[in-house]
Design an enzyme around this catalytic site. Structure first.
Site, PDB file in Angstrom:
ATOM      1  N   TRP A 364       0.823  -1.207   0.000  1.00 18.50           N
ATOM      2  CA  TRP A 364       0.000   0.000   0.000  1.00 18.50           C
ATOM      3  C   TRP A 364       0.855   1.254   0.000  1.00 18.50           C
ATOM      4  CZ3 TRP A 364      -0.524   3.313   4.506  1.00 18.50           C
ATOM      5  CH2 TRP A 364       0.270   2.911   5.582  1.00 18.50           C
ATOM      6  N   GLU A 491       1.031  -2.537  12.099  1.00 21.11           N
ATOM      7  CA  GLU A 491       1.131  -3.999  12.069  1.00 21.11           C
ATOM      8  C   GLU A 491       1.398  -4.606  13.444  1.00 21.11           C
ATOM      9  OE1 GLU A 491       4.053  -4.802   9.046  1.00 21.11           O
ATOM     10  OE2 GLU A 491       3.098  -3.328   7.736  1.00 21.11           O
ATOM     11  N   LYS A 595       3.687   0.230  15.840  1.00 22.14           N
ATOM     12  CA  LYS A 595       4.870   0.142  14.987  1.00 22.14           C
ATOM     13  C   LYS A 595       5.050   1.439  14.212  1.00 22.14           C
ATOM     14  CE  LYS A 595       6.786  -2.503  11.097  1.00 22.14           C
ATOM     15  NZ  LYS A 595       6.513  -3.562  10.087  1.00 22.14           N
ATOM     16  N   GLN A 596       3.937   1.988  13.764  1.00 20.26           N
ATOM     17  CA  GLN A 596       3.977   3.182  12.929  1.00 20.26           C
ATOM     18  C   GLN A 596       2.702   3.980  13.137  1.00 20.26           C
ATOM     19  OE1 GLN A 596       3.966   0.099   9.923  1.00 20.26           O
ATOM     20  NE2 GLN A 596       2.869   1.471   8.571  1.00 20.26           N
TER      21      GLN A 596
END
Length: 786
Positions: A364, A491, A595-596
């Site tokens: 993505w 994630e 994670k982000q």
């Protein structure tokens, strides 16, 4: 100017210069020095091939299949993966000086310098080497991958002797099935190993040229590589060629006196197909080679320069006050261009064509990061990337049907359109990729005003993604539309209900699909869309559930997320990051650790869905739990930090995004550069400090200048116009470089742009409360006093 300690490259505005060879940093240099046009990718390996970290010659979407083993299988699990492979290497040019091969590990290196020129689009190398026997030679090479002739790469190789006459032998080669280094099988970010994936089909040669044709063992793809040479040197030189199934070689022998030069120009052509015959692919590369020779080396160099001059006229970002950041921003833009310039209806991978990381897959990242840049600086490349998505709709519809859904379920990671993720919680369940593709369509149409593209390409993508959301979600007893059991961008949190990012992007997808289908009713009818279906999309969008934690005054990343236990950041040692390599996913999935940026990315892409107060509280909350184990995070945090008013923090995040590869901040640039993070660098500047937002209503800017910089200037294309924006302490200047008059807004003030630039003051920044990052995970302070 010497490089900073630990930095491989000198800081210069338009070039990346490696002043000496560092054998410990070969992999990083091979990635940063990679040349590509989106079809061909050549890693920056040394001409003689050795020493190397990872040999790499790649063709976009050329892959081999491999099985995906499961300890316990399940219905709908992908059965095979796709891995980009190292195709026939045409970069190799070996030199023997009086029978001794040039190898920098032996003899003595008096000088070694390589330069990537971002304006010329070339990689040059200068070497002075003394053989173990004491013979000194000077070598200068120049390499390019043509941005104008898609199938062509070329190398100019010039050698001279410095102290005494010497017999030189130059061997120019095509080599298939090169031996590759072993990999770290414990790191999911690296690639799968492939041994001898190419089966020889044909080998031919003439006096100065050769062609090799191979086919992959499992995927059945056919590839042809061809080379031809022009040779200039003293009288009496000898040229011969030979070809074997996996090796073709042209040998040039000449005796040189000091002051004499031997020059070899090597033209390379590559082509592949899953359908065309052996003779057709062979003839294709031979024709491309003939055209390149007709153009000549200098002609290719001139074409390359002209192409890049035109590109940089719009795409260049100028930064005053930080020379290292200035260089890194231009490197980032250059690599994103290389990844997509001539991809032409094939994927843009997470590493582009700079290395084998992530098996060469596209994610993505392409739509959410890369196309935001390309739609505004290279719109044809962005359009082709979306046409590739349209071309794989049949496979995406098959996947949706297999999952019991309507519409198209686009793959989480792929090369040619098949789902290649063997881990469904972070793969199949990440349905947000459908909305990311739809949003890229929306943005591209807004940026270009291309109504024909919207009708012929965008409409089908919007329709099939909207159908996916309508079948994936459902209305609950309260009438709210829920999307359950999915994974958002973060994630470290998987299989959740009502991920805010996913729901907001799906909501926009449904709205835009209905609006676009109504505008192009005849074309929509051909896709089976009727008024009832459009009404169902609008209904789902209007009743979309967006969780909100009233007690904390923030949006939970997903349903119940803010009730989870907060990760023990202070008890996490620095060497445990990235967590995905050191902690079970089971533990990550049930804790508050990101994670982000996930919810933060939702605020960036859907600013209309949040109040200013919510944005400020959400940003502070998620700053404290986001560890940035993904290179995609820093640029998003930079944008939102700038919008909230944390200008110094935004500047720190911008630097992290920009320097990720040129300074190897993640320690894995040897597997290829981080294309999406590089695109995010542009986003951080233009949307963060430029404050740009855009949609069908037009362009809006809210510029902010970080204290560390004295000026930012950037350009973009907008519906046939070329615009340049300059931000200084004196204000923001908007200059319509070309195109018809237009309107935009500056901090909410409507502006009309015509021939004369318009200057407006930039409001003083408001004071905001400091925010904190997880223990030990704050970005490196780059701002003054940081």
């Amino acid at each position: 100017m010497s490089p900073d300690p630990g930095r491989a490259f000198l800081v210069e505005p338009w070039v990346v210069r490696e002043p000496h060879l560092d054998l410990q940093a070969l992999g990083q240099a091979e990635s940063v020095f990679a040349l590509s046009n989106g079809h061909i990718g050549l890693r920056g390996n040394l001409d003689e091939g050795e020493p190397h970290d990872t040999p790499g010659t790649y063709l976009n979407s050329f892959y081999e299949k491999r099985p995906l083993p499961y300890a316990e299988g399940g219905y709908g699990y992908p059965e095979s993966g796709q891995t980009i492979i190292n195709v026939t290497n045409g970069k190799l040019i070996r030199l023997l000086v009086e029978d001794e091969p040039l190898d920098l590990r032996y003899g003595r290196v008096h000088r070694h310098e390589r330069v990537l020129d971002l304006q010329a689009g070339t990689l040059t190398r200068e070497v002075e080497w003394e053989s173990p026997a004491g013979r000194r030679v000077k070598l200068r090479t120049e390499r390019l991958v043509s941005l104008t002739q898609r199938a062509i790469a070329a190398i100019r190789y010039e050698v001279e002797v410095l102290d005494a006459p010497a017999l030189l032998v130059v061997q120019s080669e095509l080599v298939a099935n090169e031996a590759l280094p072993s990999i770290d099988e414990d790191d999911p970010r690296v690639e799968a190993a492939m041994t001898d994936p190419l089966v020889a089909e044909q080998h031919r040669h003439s006096e100065t040229s050769a062609t090799l044709v191979h086919q992959t063992r499992a995927s059945g793809l056919r590839v042809a590589a061809a080379m031809d040479h022009e040779v200039h040197g003293p009288a009496g030189l000898q040229i011969t060629s030979e070809a074997n199934p996996d090796i073709a070689r042209t040998t040039v022998i000449s005796r040189l006196k000091p002051g004499e030069k031997l020059t070899v120009v090597k033209y390379l052509a590559y082509g592949w197909s899953s359908r065309r015959s052996l003779s057709a692919v062979h003839d294709q590369v031979r024709a491309a080679l003939a055209a390149a020779r007709y153009t000549s080396w200098q002609g290719l160099v001139d074409e390359q320069r002209h192409y890049l001059d035109d590109f940089w006229l719009t795409a260049d970002i100028e930064i005053d006050g930080d020379a290292e950041l200035q260089q890194a921003v231009r490197v980032a833009i250059f690599h994103v261009l290389q990844a997509g310039a001539r991809a032409e209806r094939r994927a843009i991978g997470a590493k582009g064509l700079t290395g084998p990381g992530y098996d060469g897959h596209t994610f993505w990242d392409t739509e959410t990061f890369c196309l935001q840049l390309l739609s505004h600086v290279a719109p044809d490349a962005a359009a082709d990337a979306l046409r590739w998505r349209q071309s794989i709709i049949p496979l995406a519809k098959e996947r949706a049907e297999q999952l019991g859904l309507k519409g198209a379920a686009f793959p989480w990671r792929t090369i040619r359109g098949h789902e290649c993720s063997g881990y469904w919680p972070a793969g199949t369940a990440a349905f947000h990729i459908n909305a990311d593709i739809a949003d890229a369509v929306r943005r591209h149409v807004a940026a270009t005003g291309d109504v024909e593209f919207e009708k012929e390409v965008g409409l089908e993508l919007l329709v099939e993604t909207a159908r996916l959301w309508r079948s994936l979600g459902h209305h609950d007893s309260a009438g709210q539309f829920r999307i359950d059991g999915v994974t958002g961008p973060d994630e470290y949190t998987a299989i959740v209900d009502n991920n805010v990012y996913t729901n907001l992007m799906a909501q926009l997808n449904l709205r835009v699909a209905a609006e676009t289908a109504a505008r192009h009713s005849r074309a929509a009818a051909k896709l089976g869309v009727n008024a009832e279906e459009m009404a169902s999309w609008r209904d789902a969008a209007s009743s979309m559930r967006i969780p909100y934690d009233e007690s904390l005054g923030v949006h939970p990343q997903s349903e119940g997320f803010t009730d989870h236990q907060v990760w023990d950041f202070e008890g996490t040692k620095p060497d445990m990051y990235p967590l995905l390599l050191n902690v079970p996913y089971f533990d990550l999935y049930r804790k508050q650790v990101s994670k982000q940026a996930d919810l933060v990315l939702a605020m960036q892409l859907r600013p209309d869905a949040f109040t200013p107060e919510q944005v400020e509280r959400n940003f502070a909350y998620y700053e404290a739990i986001t560890v940035r184990d993904s290179s995609l995070s820093a640029c998003t945090q930079a944008v939102m930090a700038a919008r909230v008013g944390h200008l110094d923090l935004a500047f720190d995040y911008l630097a992290e995004s920009a320097l990720v590869d040129i300074n190897d901040l993640a320690g894995n640039s040897d597997h290829g550069v981080h294309i999406a993070s590089m695109a995010g660098t542009w986003i951080a500047v233009v949307q963060g400090f430029g404050g740009m937002q855009c949609d069908s209503a037009g362009l809006r800017f809210s510029p902010r200048l970080p204290p560390a910089l004295s000026r930012i200037s950037f350009g973009l294309r907008w519906q046939g116009r070329q615009l340049r924006v300059q931000i200084t302490p004196e204000g923001a200047e908007y200059h319509l470089v070309s195109g018809p008059p237009m309107r935009l807004t500056h901090h909410g003030e409507p502006l009309a742009l015509a021939e004369q630039p318009v200057l407006r003051p930039v409001p003083e920044p408001v004071r905001v409360e400091p925010v904190e990052q997880p223990f030990g995970r704050a970005p490196k302070a780059r701002h003054p006093g940081g």
